[in-house]
Design an enzyme around this catalytic site. Sequence first.
Site, PDB file in Angstrom:
ATOM      1  N   TYR A 238       0.886  -1.161   0.000  1.00 33.41           N
ATOM      2  CA  TYR A 238       0.000   0.000   0.000  1.00 33.41           C
ATOM      3  C   TYR A 238       0.923   1.208   0.000  1.00 33.41           C
ATOM      4  O   TYR A 238       1.790   1.328   0.871  1.00 33.41           O
ATOM      5  CB  TYR A 238      -0.870   0.015   1.263  1.00 33.41           C
ATOM      6  CG  TYR A 238      -2.094  -0.860   1.188  1.00 33.41           C
ATOM      7  CD1 TYR A 238      -2.929  -0.826   0.072  1.00 33.41           C
ATOM      8  CD2 TYR A 238      -2.439  -1.704   2.248  1.00 33.41           C
ATOM      9  CE1 TYR A 238      -4.064  -1.622   0.016  1.00 33.41           C
ATOM     10  CE2 TYR A 238      -3.572  -2.494   2.194  1.00 33.41           C
ATOM     11  CZ  TYR A 238      -4.379  -2.447   1.073  1.00 33.41           C
ATOM     12  OH  TYR A 238      -5.495  -3.224   1.010  1.00 33.41           O
ATOM     13  N   ASP A 266      -6.138  -1.010  -6.449  1.00 37.10           N
ATOM     14  CA  ASP A 266      -7.606  -0.919  -6.453  1.00 37.10           C
ATOM     15  C   ASP A 266      -8.147  -0.350  -5.145  1.00 37.10           C
ATOM     16  O   ASP A 266      -9.319  -0.502  -4.822  1.00 37.10           O
ATOM     17  CB  ASP A 266      -8.244  -2.295  -6.732  1.00 37.10           C
ATOM     18  CG  ASP A 266      -7.855  -3.349  -5.705  1.00 37.10           C
ATOM     19  OD1 ASP A 266      -7.183  -3.004  -4.708  1.00 37.10           O
ATOM     20  OD2 ASP A 266      -8.220  -4.522  -5.898  1.00 37.10           O
ATOM     21  N   HIS A 358     -10.069  -7.460  -5.130  1.00 36.89           N
ATOM     22  CA  HIS A 358      -9.754  -7.349  -3.707  1.00 36.89           C
ATOM     23  C   HIS A 358     -10.702  -8.228  -2.877  1.00 36.89           C
ATOM     24  O   HIS A 358     -11.130  -7.856  -1.786  1.00 36.89           O
ATOM     25  CB  HIS A 358      -9.865  -5.888  -3.276  1.00 36.89           C
ATOM     26  CG  HIS A 358      -8.896  -5.455  -2.225  1.00 36.89           C
ATOM     27  ND1 HIS A 358      -7.883  -4.568  -2.472  1.00 36.89           N
ATOM     28  CD2 HIS A 358      -8.775  -5.764  -0.916  1.00 36.89           C
ATOM     29  CE1 HIS A 358      -7.208  -4.336  -1.351  1.00 36.89           C
ATOM     30  NE2 HIS A 358      -7.738  -5.064  -0.395  1.00 36.89           N
TER      31      HIS A 358
HETATM   32  N1  FMN Z   1      -5.280  -7.126  -0.547  1.00 36.49           N
HETATM   33  C1  FMN Z   1      -4.274  -6.229  -0.487  1.00 36.49           C
HETATM   34  O1  FMN Z   1      -3.750  -5.857  -1.535  1.00 36.49           O
HETATM   35  N2  FMN Z   1      -3.823  -5.768   0.721  1.00 36.49           N
HETATM   36  C2  FMN Z   1      -4.371  -6.153   1.905  1.00 36.49           C
HETATM   37  O2  FMN Z   1      -3.964  -5.719   2.975  1.00 36.49           O
HETATM   38  C3  FMN Z   1      -5.447  -7.076   1.856  1.00 36.49           C
HETATM   39  N3  FMN Z   1      -6.039  -7.485   2.999  1.00 36.49           N
HETATM   40  C4  FMN Z   1      -7.079  -8.348   2.931  1.00 36.49           C
HETATM   41  C5  FMN Z   1      -7.683  -8.755   4.109  1.00 36.49           C
HETATM   42  C6  FMN Z   1      -8.713  -9.668   4.079  1.00 36.49           C
HETATM   43  C7  FMN Z   1      -9.340 -10.095   5.361  1.00 36.49           C
HETATM   44  C8  FMN Z   1      -9.159 -10.191   2.839  1.00 36.49           C
HETATM   45  C9  FMN Z   1     -10.267 -11.198   2.781  1.00 36.49           C
HETATM   46  C10 FMN Z   1      -8.568  -9.786   1.663  1.00 36.49           C
HETATM   47  C11 FMN Z   1      -7.529  -8.864   1.688  1.00 36.49           C
HETATM   48  N4  FMN Z   1      -6.898  -8.444   0.511  1.00 36.49           N
HETATM   49  C12 FMN Z   1      -5.871  -7.543   0.581  1.00 36.49           C
HETATM   50  C13 FMN Z   1      -7.291  -8.998  -0.799  1.00 36.49           C
HETATM   51  C14 FMN Z   1      -6.544 -10.292  -1.106  1.00 36.49           C
HETATM   52  O3  FMN Z   1      -5.184 -10.068  -1.329  1.00 36.49           O
HETATM   53  C15 FMN Z   1      -7.121 -10.994  -2.341  1.00 36.49           C
HETATM   54  O4  FMN Z   1      -7.144 -10.085  -3.405  1.00 36.49           O
HETATM   55  C16 FMN Z   1      -8.521 -11.549  -2.077  1.00 36.49           C
HETATM   56  O5  FMN Z   1      -8.634 -11.999  -0.768  1.00 36.49           O
HETATM   57  C17 FMN Z   1      -8.820 -12.688  -3.036  1.00 36.49           C
HETATM   58  O6  FMN Z   1     -10.114 -13.177  -2.826  1.00 36.49           O
HETATM   59  P1  FMN Z   1     -10.454 -14.469  -1.913  1.00 36.49           P
HETATM   60  O7  FMN Z   1     -10.399 -13.999  -0.502  1.00 36.49           O
HETATM   61  O8  FMN Z   1     -11.812 -14.843  -2.349  1.00 36.49           O
HETATM   62  O9  FMN Z   1      -9.408 -15.519  -2.221  1.00 36.49           O
END
Ligand code: FMN
Length: 498
Positions: A238, A266, A358
């Site tokens: 980030y 995003d 995301h």
């Molecule tokens: N994506 C980021 O780029 N940075 C983050 O800090 C971040 N934190 C997340 C926290 C949670 C609890 C979740 C569920 C997702 C987060 N994501 C974050 C998105 C994930 O990297 C990923 O794109 C997403 O979880 C994929 O979908 P899925 O959970 O269905 O596998």
Amino acid sequence: MSALISSQTVAEHASASSCWIIVHGKVYDVTEFLPEHPGGSRIILKYAGKDATEAYDPIHPPDAITTHLPKEKHLGAVDPGTVIKVVKELTAEEIRRQELMAARPSIDEIVNLHDFEAVAKAILPAKAWAYYSSASDDEITIRENRAAYQRIWFRPRVLRDVSVVDWSTTILGQRSSLPVYISATALGKLGHPDGELNLTRAAGKHGVIQMIPTLASCSFDEIVDATVPGQTQFVQLYVNRDREITRKYVQHAEKRGVKGLFITVDAPQLGRREKDMRMKFVDESGVAKVQENQSGVKKDEGVARAISSFIDPSLSWKDIPWFKSITNMPIVLKGVATPEDALMAYDYGLAGIVLSNHGGRQLDTARSGIENLIEVVAALKTRGPWPNPKFEVFVDGGIRRASDVLKAIALGASAVGVGRAFMYSFCAYGQEGVEKAFQIFRDELEMNMRLIGARTIDELSPEMVDASAIHSHAGLTPADNLYNTTYQPLALAQFKTK
Ligand code: FMN
């Protein structure tokens, strides 16, 4: 050595005009920091004059307080002899969760990744479940992420001698035992005391690549220190408004051997994840305190927003040359959603993109990564031969089965990212859970590759899937759960009752 500070002295500084807290046995004067705390001052003031370690730990890496607070505000160690041990009474909710924890299915009974989610939902504290499971607005995209895979069908080939199948691959030039990497998910300690280290340890044992989140609960160095020799990690970024902080973070990651930089694009502002936001209005006893709304509680908070105020919304394509100038790591944009932006990333000479929404947590009703993949690959083919080893396309969102993985690869993805499924596996069973999740992927990959007629990842091709229905959102439109709970079905003519 400075004198020890008694806990009684700390207790005298319990207001906004003088606010001391204890974290990990050390006393800090956070009075001047109160207005700057990304999570707001209220949460700190709740622990003014007291030990805040338990509340601090899941949300912050251990070194956050020492890094951000000037040295003169580090007042010294608390005198352990003066600390009155309070025997904390468990709430009814905590007792219920402990009982459920003891009654969890044994790990042998876990047969698919959905099982982890069900166990995690039952045993996680309400706040953790809300933060992890929430998605933005009406949660349409999070459901579409699953539904999109159900609109793609296989066209399997037969009689191909599939006695030996191999699902290992390379991701950004790095060996990976699975065509799946662990995507960054923040705040691992909300769900398990070892947080992200569960993922690191399991990934090291099984040759899987982990993407370290900027907002991990463990510190970056703790996570890297937990690797085994030869283990590959990527880092998710980030971008901070203060580019100097970002430069240091990126260069430190590269120095520590991280092999890929995934810049999240995003999230110029975090989505409104209403399930998470509503948790602000629930006190420790689980009682909703919505009336506080009138007295100044900001409705737009929640764990996610509280921790993300540093993210720079001014980030733009103009910054890309700067990123390329500060690191030699391959740079991947995480969160691309259109062929237009995919081509721009390609033309800027980046190493790849992640087609991601995301996990449905940002723009609601954004399309799924897998749907975008089809258009993106078609666009990239106009730039030259495909696949192109210099530009990789990844997909994430909704992947829970090896069949999902194989569909994405057949349609042109190099590999896929999985967020929640791995996170829930460690919430439910720690490191062992993550290892079991890898095993499930392996078992499903072996079976599905045999049934499709692909012996290696390279043998997966677009002809093996029928994605003709992918752009048709009519059939499997995700249920609008919020609407459905509020509005009853229309009533029919009623018979008279006596
Ligand atoms: N994506 C980021 O780029 N940075 C983050 O800090 C971040 N934190 C997340 C926290 C949670 C609890 C979740 C569920 C997702 C987060 N994501 C974050 C998105 C994930 O990297 C990923 O794109 C997403 O979880 C994929 O979908 P899925 O959970 O269905 O596998």
